[in-house]
Design a protein around this motif. Structure first.
Motif, mmCIF file in Angstrom:
data_model
loop_
_atom_site.group_PDB
_atom_site.id
_atom_site.type_symbol
_atom_site.label_atom_id
_atom_site.label_comp_id
_atom_site.label_asym_id
_atom_site.label_seq_id
_atom_site.Cartn_x
_atom_site.Cartn_y
_atom_site.Cartn_z
ATOM 1 N N GLY A 53 15.588 -10.362 -87.137
ATOM 2 C CA GLY A 53 15.640 -9.249 -86.186
ATOM 3 C C GLY A 53 14.581 -8.193 -86.390
ATOM 4 N N SER A 54 13.815 -8.286 -87.487
ATOM 5 C CA SER A 54 12.775 -7.275 -87.719
ATOM 6 C C SER A 54 11.614 -7.478 -86.753
ATOM 7 C CB SER A 54 12.271 -7.349 -89.158
ATOM 8 O OG SER A 54 11.477 -8.513 -89.319
ATOM 9 N N ALA A 55 10.835 -6.412 -86.559
ATOM 10 C CA ALA A 55 9.732 -6.461 -85.589
ATOM 11 C C ALA A 55 8.713 -7.555 -85.906
ATOM 12 C CB ALA A 55 9.081 -5.089 -85.488
ATOM 13 N N PRO A 56 8.216 -7.642 -87.171
ATOM 14 C CA PRO A 56 7.218 -8.687 -87.439
ATOM 15 C C PRO A 56 7.754 -10.102 -87.203
ATOM 16 C CG PRO A 56 7.523 -7.299 -89.397
ATOM 17 C CD PRO A 56 8.448 -6.797 -88.359
ATOM 18 N N VAL A 57 9.040 -10.306 -87.537
ATOM 19 C CA VAL A 57 9.625 -11.646 -87.365
ATOM 20 C C VAL A 57 9.719 -11.993 -85.877
ATOM 21 C CG1 VAL A 57 11.718 -13.042 -87.666
ATOM 22 C CG2 VAL A 57 10.857 -11.682 -89.556
ATOM 23 N N LYS A 58 10.154 -11.029 -85.073
ATOM 24 C CA LYS A 58 10.289 -11.274 -83.633
ATOM 25 C C LYS A 58 8.928 -11.531 -83.001
ATOM 26 C CE LYS A 58 13.451 -8.554 -81.359
ATOM 27 N NZ LYS A 58 14.379 -7.384 -81.256
ATOM 28 N N LYS A 59 7.958 -10.699 -83.392
ATOM 29 C CA LYS A 59 6.614 -10.822 -82.800
ATOM 30 C C LYS A 59 6.009 -12.178 -83.149
ATOM 31 C CE LYS A 59 2.180 -8.375 -82.791
ATOM 32 N NZ LYS A 59 1.336 -7.563 -83.671
ATOM 33 N N HIS A 60 6.174 -12.569 -84.414
ATOM 34 C CA HIS A 60 5.559 -13.809 -84.836
ATOM 35 C C HIS A 60 6.292 -15.031 -84.303
ATOM 36 C CE1 HIS A 60 2.434 -15.729 -87.058
ATOM 37 N NE2 HIS A 60 3.285 -16.567 -87.586
ATOM 38 N N GLY A 61 7.612 -14.918 -84.134
ATOM 39 C CA GLY A 61 8.391 -16.006 -83.535
ATOM 40 C C GLY A 61 7.904 -16.290 -82.124
ATOM 41 N N LYS A 62 7.593 -15.212 -81.405
ATOM 42 C CA LYS A 62 7.095 -15.342 -80.030
ATOM 43 C C LYS A 62 5.750 -16.061 -80.045
ATOM 44 C CE LYS A 62 5.791 -12.609 -76.046
ATOM 45 N NZ LYS A 62 5.528 -11.353 -75.442
ATOM 46 N N LYS A 63 4.908 -15.695 -81.004
ATOM 47 C CA LYS A 63 3.575 -16.288 -81.109
ATOM 48 C C LYS A 63 3.672 -17.787 -81.385
ATOM 49 C CE LYS A 63 -0.504 -14.222 -82.999
ATOM 50 N NZ LYS A 63 -1.115 -13.605 -84.196
ATOM 51 N N ILE A 64 4.586 -18.137 -82.270
ATOM 52 C CA ILE A 64 4.762 -19.554 -82.611
ATOM 53 C C ILE A 64 5.155 -20.338 -81.366
ATOM 54 C CG2 ILE A 64 6.249 -21.182 -83.859
ATOM 55 C CD1 ILE A 64 6.326 -19.157 -86.149
ATOM 56 N N MET A 65 6.071 -19.784 -80.569
ATOM 57 C CA MET A 65 6.526 -20.507 -79.378
ATOM 58 C C MET A 65 5.419 -20.629 -78.337
ATOM 59 S SD MET A 65 9.369 -21.670 -80.097
ATOM 60 C CE MET A 65 10.260 -22.222 -78.641
ATOM 61 N N GLU A 66 4.493 -19.657 -78.327
ATOM 62 C CA GLU A 66 3.326 -19.780 -77.431
ATOM 63 C C GLU A 66 2.501 -20.994 -77.843
ATOM 64 O OE1 GLU A 66 1.696 -15.826 -77.722
ATOM 65 O OE2 GLU A 66 3.172 -15.035 -76.309
ATOM 66 N N GLY A 67 2.444 -21.248 -79.160
ATOM 67 C CA GLY A 67 1.758 -22.444 -79.653
ATOM 68 C C GLY A 67 2.480 -23.711 -79.227
ATOM 69 N N VAL A 68 3.813 -23.694 -79.316
ATOM 70 C CA VAL A 68 4.597 -24.860 -78.893
ATOM 71 C C VAL A 68 4.394 -25.104 -77.400
ATOM 72 C CG1 VAL A 68 6.928 -25.825 -78.673
ATOM 73 C CG2 VAL A 68 6.315 -24.562 -80.722
ATOM 74 N N ALA A 69 4.373 -24.027 -76.614
ATOM 75 C CA ALA A 69 4.148 -24.139 -75.168
ATOM 76 C C ALA A 69 2.788 -24.758 -74.885
ATOM 77 C CB ALA A 69 4.247 -22.763 -74.514
ATOM 78 N N GLN A 70 1.792 -24.331 -75.675
ATOM 79 C CA GLN A 70 0.457 -24.901 -75.530
ATOM 80 C C GLN A 70 0.516 -26.402 -75.805
ATOM 81 O OE1 GLN A 70 -2.571 -22.641 -77.678
ATOM 82 N NE2 GLN A 70 -4.046 -24.303 -77.467
ATOM 83 N N GLY A 71 1.294 -26.781 -76.809
ATOM 84 C CA GLY A 71 1.456 -28.197 -77.126
ATOM 85 C C GLY A 71 2.083 -28.969 -75.975
ATOM 86 N N VAL A 72 3.106 -28.381 -75.346
ATOM 87 C CA VAL A 72 3.756 -29.061 -74.224
ATOM 88 C C VAL A 72 2.759 -29.262 -73.082
ATOM 89 C CG1 VAL A 72 5.570 -28.928 -72.481
ATOM 90 C CG2 VAL A 72 6.058 -28.183 -74.801
ATOM 91 N N SER A 73 1.927 -28.242 -72.839
ATOM 92 C CA SER A 73 0.989 -28.349 -71.714
ATOM 93 C C SER A 73 -0.137 -29.337 -72.023
ATOM 94 C CB SER A 73 0.420 -26.981 -71.357
ATOM 95 O OG SER A 73 -0.496 -26.568 -72.351
ATOM 96 N N LYS A 74 -0.423 -29.553 -73.307
ATOM 97 C CA LYS A 74 -1.500 -30.478 -73.686
ATOM 98 C C LYS A 74 -0.928 -31.737 -74.326
ATOM 99 C CE LYS A 74 -4.735 -27.291 -73.052
ATOM 100 N NZ LYS A 74 -5.738 -27.328 -72.016
#
Lengths: 143, 147
Positions: A53-74
């Protein structure tokens, strides 16, 4: 264990169902990883707060999922499609590849808690293969 | 000897009191056979395992899933000495069944996923950590008599 057309279709179908919750999934998975596998905290010693629930964890979790999304699109060419992320992980982050499997497990546990009816065994096998291939693409340039 | 915190003890007992054991055992085993198909090598006598539907409706898989879960419940009742409790099971898996012990981790992963699906939000990070520690002890005990 490369992705068949059936796998790619299953991954895309699952992703379409879960992607609206991507930020929350990423935050929960990362938080979980830091709690369940404490050795992973060594990569985040520069963060002031590693608690769920901390800010860095939330921010970085979002970033990781953007990478996963990139993987799905490619999904048809993960090695080339994730070249920038691959170089980042190889030359800057140098995360030991064993940790990709750990994060993949946490991601899948979170998806199971949030989408138990969608994360069927058939969806699970396709997604697990996808995450393994993603990890391979990310570690492509390590040596 | 494994040290369990009060939280871990309570959590494990709570999980096993909440889950539907008739559902979890069969679901975890069938998921394992589907997600990691090479594990089917140990179930040649189970008949039709040709696809996910066949596996999910196979009565022998369901029955064996219940056997596995009963084994876990025995560990829950003997949390302070799972190693001794599992001595014969370990010998069985090694000498008679010839199961590659790496497979135990695959079934453990499926158990985590199935329990997570059943518990939803209640399967928090701390609960997951306790459950996976329990499974790690179970796996280590099953590996103990291999040589």
């Amino acid at each position: 264990m490369s992705l068949t057309d059936k796998d790619k279709a299953a991954v895309t179908t699952l992703w379409n169902k879960i992607s609206k919750g991507a930020d929350a999934i990423g935050a929960d998975a990362l938080a979980r990883m830091l709690v369940v596998f404490p050795q992973t905290k060594t990569y985040f010693s520069h963060w002031p707060d590693l608690k769920p629930g901390s800010a860095p964890v939330k921010k970085h979790g979002k970033k990781i999922m953007e990478g996963v999304a990139q993987g799905v699109s490619k999904i048809d060419d993960l090695s080339n499609g994730l070249l920038d992320l691959s170089e980042l992980h190889a030359f800057q982050l140098r995360v030991d590849p064993a940790n990709f499997k750990i994060l993949a497990q946490c991601l899948q546990v979170v998806i199971a808690t949030m989408f138990p009816n969608d994360f069927t065994p058939e969806a699970h096998v396709a997604f697990d293969k996808f995450l393994s291939n993603l990890a391979l693409a990310l570690s492509e340039k390590y040596r | 000897m494994v040290q369990w915190t009060d939280f871990e003890r309570a959590t494990i007992k709570d999980i096993f009191s909440k889950i539907d054991s008739a559902v979890v055992g069969p679901a975890a085993l069938s998921r394992c056979l589907i997600v990691y198909p090479w594990t089917q090598r140990y179930f040649g006598s189970f008949g039709n395992l040709y696809n996910a539907e066949a596996i999910k409706s196979n009565p022998k898989v369901a029955a064996h899933g219940q056997v596995v879960l009963a084994g876990l419940e025995k560990a829950v009742k003997n949390m302070d000495d799972i190693k001794t409790t599992y001595k014969d099971l370990s010998v069985l898996h090694s000498e008679k069944l010839h199961v590659d012990p790496d497979n135990f981790n695959l079934l453990s992963d499926c158990l985590s996923i199935v329990v997570a699906s059943q518990m939803g939000e209640a399967f928090t990070a701390d609960v997951q950590a306790a459950f996976q520690k329990f499974l790690a002890v179970v796996v280590a005990s099953l590996r103990k008599q291999y040589h």
